[in-house]
Design a protein around this motif. Structure first.
Motif, PDB file in Angstrom:
ATOM      1  N   LEU A 149       0.830  -1.211   0.000  1.00 20.86           N
ATOM      2  CA  LEU A 149       0.000   0.000   0.000  1.00 20.86           C
ATOM      3  C   LEU A 149       0.860   1.255   0.000  1.00 20.86           C
ATOM      4  CD1 LEU A 149      -2.978  -0.647   2.492  1.00 20.86           C
ATOM      5  CD2 LEU A 149      -3.097  -0.324   0.018  1.00 20.86           C
ATOM      6  N   ARG A 150       1.936   1.207   0.749  1.00 23.75           N
ATOM      7  CA  ARG A 150       2.840   2.364   0.815  1.00 23.75           C
ATOM      8  C   ARG A 150       3.382   2.707  -0.576  1.00 23.75           C
ATOM      9  NH1 ARG A 150       5.682   4.065   5.290  1.00 23.75           N
ATOM     10  NH2 ARG A 150       5.294   2.049   6.315  1.00 23.75           N
ATOM     11  N   LYS A 151       3.777   1.670  -1.310  1.00 21.18           N
ATOM     12  CA  LYS A 151       4.345   1.887  -2.638  1.00 21.18           C
ATOM     13  C   LYS A 151       3.274   2.331  -3.631  1.00 21.18           C
ATOM     14  CE  LYS A 151       8.191  -1.380  -2.119  1.00 21.18           C
ATOM     15  NZ  LYS A 151       8.770  -2.668  -2.594  1.00 21.18           N
ATOM     16  N   LYS A 152       2.080   1.722  -3.560  1.00 19.88           N
ATOM     17  CA  LYS A 152       1.034   2.027  -4.537  1.00 19.88           C
ATOM     18  C   LYS A 152       0.543   3.462  -4.428  1.00 19.88           C
ATOM     19  CE  LYS A 152      -3.492   0.549  -6.256  1.00 19.88           C
ATOM     20  NZ  LYS A 152      -4.542  -0.499  -6.259  1.00 19.88           N
ATOM     21  N   PHE A 153       0.374   3.942  -3.189  1.00 21.01           N
ATOM     22  CA  PHE A 153      -0.218   5.269  -2.995  1.00 21.01           C
ATOM     23  C   PHE A 153       0.780   6.312  -2.490  1.00 21.01           C
ATOM     24  CE2 PHE A 153      -3.831   2.302  -2.503  1.00 21.01           C
ATOM     25  CZ  PHE A 153      -4.651   2.792  -3.514  1.00 21.01           C
ATOM     26  N   GLY A 154       2.047   5.947  -2.347  1.00 22.13           N
ATOM     27  CA  GLY A 154       3.048   6.912  -1.895  1.00 22.13           C
ATOM     28  C   GLY A 154       2.795   7.398  -0.478  1.00 22.13           C
ATOM     29  N   PHE A 195     -15.732  14.536  -1.633  1.00 25.99           N
ATOM     30  CA  PHE A 195     -14.813  14.327  -2.748  1.00 25.99           C
ATOM     31  C   PHE A 195     -15.346  13.235  -3.668  1.00 25.99           C
ATOM     32  CE2 PHE A 195     -13.363  12.069   1.050  1.00 25.99           C
ATOM     33  CZ  PHE A 195     -13.261  10.756   0.606  1.00 25.99           C
ATOM     34  N   ASP A 196     -14.824  13.234  -4.910  1.00 30.86           N
ATOM     35  CA  ASP A 196     -15.298  12.268  -5.899  1.00 30.86           C
ATOM     36  C   ASP A 196     -14.414  11.024  -5.912  1.00 30.86           C
ATOM     37  OD1 ASP A 196     -12.965  12.942  -7.281  1.00 30.86           O
ATOM     38  OD2 ASP A 196     -13.993  14.250  -8.704  1.00 30.86           O
ATOM     39  N   ARG A 197     -14.638  10.148  -6.893  1.00 28.09           N
ATOM     40  CA  ARG A 197     -13.904   8.879  -6.962  1.00 28.09           C
ATOM     41  C   ARG A 197     -12.417   9.063  -7.209  1.00 28.09           C
ATOM     42  NH1 ARG A 197     -16.928   4.030  -8.071  1.00 28.09           N
ATOM     43  NH2 ARG A 197     -19.145   4.383  -7.761  1.00 28.09           N
ATOM     44  N   LEU A 221      -7.411   7.896  -1.035  1.00 22.78           N
ATOM     45  CA  LEU A 221      -6.024   7.529  -1.301  1.00 22.78           C
ATOM     46  C   LEU A 221      -5.622   7.898  -2.723  1.00 22.78           C
ATOM     47  CD1 LEU A 221      -5.987   4.050   0.479  1.00 22.78           C
ATOM     48  CD2 LEU A 221      -4.587   6.024   1.110  1.00 22.78           C
ATOM     49  N   ARG A 222      -6.518   7.675  -3.675  1.00 24.13           N
ATOM     50  CA  ARG A 222      -6.215   8.012  -5.070  1.00 24.13           C
ATOM     51  C   ARG A 222      -5.885   9.499  -5.231  1.00 24.13           C
ATOM     52  NH1 ARG A 222     -11.220   4.839  -7.979  1.00 24.13           N
ATOM     53  NH2 ARG A 222     -10.123   2.896  -8.492  1.00 24.13           N
ATOM     54  N   GLY A 223      -6.664  10.327  -4.560  1.00 24.36           N
ATOM     55  CA  GLY A 223      -6.487  11.765  -4.707  1.00 24.36           C
ATOM     56  C   GLY A 223      -5.474  12.373  -3.765  1.00 24.36           C
TER      57      GLY A 223
END
Length: 317
Positions: A73-78, A251-253, A296-298
């Motif tokens: 998770l750390r790597k995927k989302f920084g 917030f959105d997707r 997390l994406r945003g």
């Protein structure tokens, strides 16, 4: 000397039995002998200590799979902070495990000797975490609320955690003396100009760390259950693309704040800048999947405390 009440006396005995069992490592037979009671009574007292939450258990041995999920998770989302706790397939609780982990992380920050500004959001998960905190003396720190502490009817917001935290942590506390939502942009701007509010807004920008809940949307979402939004308005927001909320901010997707919508009426402190602040979201469970993934994406949060099951979903999405 004041005479103990029967209830207080029994809790004292339960605390003693719990300490002997969990800390001193004594058997129930040894506790019975030490306290001059039967083994059955000792067993009941230990159970009472757990039921009354006099005992708080913290697991210090890291579980390999949790660590691997956390690193992925750390790597995927920084992310700058990740804590994955084991899942309990038989539990429907949305707080067990992450509340204890959240409390441990809050306590770690509060043990720092150098002064910090610690910001907190609101919600059931955060309140459960705050309830796990030990009594602490932290006069060097400042603790501030990102959300208002006033409900839509003028009453104190039950899940605003700043007051619960003030009971456990002896530090300077700064509540946000406003509701989460106001009637208009003009009203919010007017309220934000008040000197007391200005100081809280400034602290929000200076926060070293923030702990926030991740709100899901729907007719049974916290904002509806707590009376801030009616189901019809919630449905409209979801049609506009809303996927979740943090401290009232929708917030959105893609984790982007909705523009020209309800956010113009949100009186909460803006989320601290993630470039300089560790913003940790606490959430787990299927109902939180979309909101947590979107946040997390945003990059609305740069830290997360969740469980194995939710972590796997975030990695597969």
């Amino acid at each position: 000397m004041a005479k103990r009440t029967e209830t207080a006396g029994r809790l004292d005995d339960a605390a003693r039995a719990g300490w002997l069992y969990y800390v001193a490592g004594r058997t129930q037979d040894e506790i019975a002998s030490a306290m001059g009671i039967s083994r059955q009574s000792a067993q009941r007292l230990v159970s009472l200590a757990v039921a009354e939450r006099l005992i708080k258990v913290r697991l210090d041995h890291p579980i390999a799979e949790c660590l691997e999920l956390g690193e992925a998770l750390r790597k995927k989302f920084g992310l700058v902070h990740v804590d994955i706790v084991p899942s309990d397939p038989g539990s429907s609780s949305t707080t067990i495990g992450i509340a204890e982990a959240g409390a441990a992380e809050i306590e770690r920050w509060l043990k720092k000797t150098d002064p910090i500004v610690l910001a907190v959001g609101t919600g059931r998960t955060l309140k459960a975490a705050i309830d796990q905190l030990p009594t602490m003396e932290c006069p060097q720190h400042r603790i501030m609320s990102l959300t208002g502490n006033i409900g839509p009817d003028g009453s104190a917001a039950y899940y605003n955690v700043i007051f619960s935290m003030a009971d456990a942590v002896k530090a300077r506390h700064y509540p946000m003396p406003l509701p989460v939502l106001v009637s208009s942009t003009e009203e919010r701007d007017l309220l934000h100009k008040q000197s007391l509010v200005q100081s809280t807004l400034r602290l929000g920008r200076e926060a070293d760390v923030a702990f926030v809940g991740i709100g899901e949307l729907g007719a049974d979402a916290p904002l509806c259950l707590d009376g801030f939004l009616d189901p019809e308005e919630m449905a409209r927001l979801m049609e506009e693309g809303a996927a979740g909320e943090i401290c009232g901010w929708m917030f959105d997707r893609d984790g982007k704040l909705l523009e020209g919508s309800i956010n113009e009426r949100v009186a909460s402190v803006p989320l601290p800048p993630r470039e300089t602040t560790t913003v940790i979201g606490l959430a787990k469970g299927k109902r939180k999947h979309l909101a947590l993934l979107s946040a997390l994406r945003g990059g609305m949060i740069n830290g997360v405390i969740t469980d194995e099951s939710t972590a796997r979903h975030l990695l597969s999405a």
